[in-house]
Design an enzyme around this catalytic site. Sequence first.
Site, mmCIF file in Angstrom:
data_model
loop_
_atom_site.group_PDB
_atom_site.id
_atom_site.type_symbol
_atom_site.label_atom_id
_atom_site.label_comp_id
_atom_site.label_asym_id
_atom_site.label_seq_id
_atom_site.Cartn_x
_atom_site.Cartn_y
_atom_site.Cartn_z
ATOM 1 N N HIS A 1 -6.259 -11.858 0.164
ATOM 2 C CA HIS A 1 -6.081 -11.271 -1.172
ATOM 3 C C HIS A 1 -7.318 -10.501 -1.641
ATOM 4 C CE1 HIS A 1 -2.512 -14.050 -2.495
ATOM 5 N NE2 HIS A 1 -2.392 -13.598 -1.256
ATOM 6 N N GLN B 1 -7.135 -11.213 6.039
ATOM 7 C CA GLN B 1 -6.624 -9.943 5.529
ATOM 8 C C GLN B 1 -7.740 -8.941 5.243
ATOM 9 O OE1 GLN B 1 -4.320 -11.178 2.117
ATOM 10 N NE2 GLN B 1 -2.722 -12.096 3.380
ATOM 11 N N GLU C 1 5.917 -7.066 -7.532
ATOM 12 C CA GLU C 1 6.046 -6.277 -8.759
ATOM 13 C C GLU C 1 5.607 -4.838 -8.563
ATOM 14 O OE1 GLU C 1 4.842 -9.963 -11.795
ATOM 15 O OE2 GLU C 1 3.630 -8.141 -11.741
ATOM 16 N N TYR D 1 4.423 -21.141 -1.986
ATOM 17 C CA TYR D 1 4.918 -21.174 -0.610
ATOM 18 C C TYR D 1 5.527 -22.520 -0.240
ATOM 19 C CZ TYR D 1 2.619 -16.695 -0.145
ATOM 20 O OH TYR D 1 2.246 -15.384 -0.325
ATOM 21 N N TYR E 1 -1.222 -8.926 -17.014
ATOM 22 C CA TYR E 1 0.014 -8.879 -16.239
ATOM 23 C C TYR E 1 0.482 -10.252 -15.763
ATOM 24 C CZ TYR E 1 -0.156 -3.966 -16.930
ATOM 25 O OH TYR E 1 -0.148 -2.742 -17.549
#
Length: 381
Positions: free
Chosen positions: A156, A91, A255, A276, A265
Amino acid sequence: MPATRRGLLGLTAATLAAPSLALAQGVEISRAARFRVTTFAEGLDHPWGAALLPDGRMLVTERPGRLRVVGRDGRLSAPIAGVPQVLAQGQGGLLDVALGPDFLLSGEIFFSQAALVEGGALTRLVRARLSPDLARLLDVTPILDATPAQAQGRNHYGGRIAVALDGTLFLATGERYVTKMRAQRLDDLGGKILRLTREGAPAPGNPFIGQPGIGQAGARPEIWSYGHRNPQGLAFNPATGTLFEAEFGARGGDEVNIIRRGGNYGWPILTHGVDYDGSRIGEGSTRPDMEDAEMVWVPSVSPSGIAFHTGEIEAWRGDLFLACLNPPGLVRLAMQGDRVTGEERLLWNRTRFRDVIQGADGRLHILTDEAQGRILRIDPA
């Protein structure tokens, strides 16, 4: 979870999940407006982030490591020279871009990237100047690495940037997937929203300056909020000045949050999703010492870039739009100030959307996450 949010979740599942209807003439119908979608630009390789230049052109990043100018007519420039090498694996790659608060005077921009350093990979924030002809980057300087680097995994990174009215920078970082509890560690810059000066230093007034960690080494003074999984949406509400964030859950639990100074959070202690493999994560979905989300999606919508609309479609003014990857589409959150009053899904199951930005013409522009990536424009019908 507040009752109003429970009600919205029920409404989403029951009545709002269907895609918007497309008429034969190409007009799309939403509950609040009629609009058309046209291809504004094409020929981009996985565009990830965009910034609006003062003359109405756009800076757009391509994840493999290119930065381009998109003209007001949709034409692409040649790649801008001087972009540093990025880690374009998994990513990672070249991620978001934002203009400095005094861009007209300084030509300064900021961009985020995945970088390979000793010890592994991390999210990096870079400062540079655009040459007057917009053809090259000058004075390219890395100003923050979201340490520690991680040897395993290429996921991530977070990477979204927002610039406050006072000139401070907010950078979202992911917890890098392999070790979820990085998001809770205050001696670790993964899984955080950071608040920085333009030099990459901790901004004055940050909540953890001079504070100890929780059973750890000293807290990092760059941290503004923590307990985030993979935040890829970050935008100020122009009506209120409030910072909003969107982040990916695992299987469910995406979210939208209002970011508060020093807030925790919850990830991975709290989540509305599961892992997963179907196993449980953490201890539940709410706790009095942690922040509740404003919106939660189960199943996921995979929100990436976000933007508030203040432009051409009057019925949408003040609403928050989310570019979604899986299932692909555009989510519109109807807003009253900072309060979410409804949700609508537009252009659903068409193609993966990575970012959304309002252009100089007041129209929303959507970056598609494709090898032959496009910028789509939403016009009033």
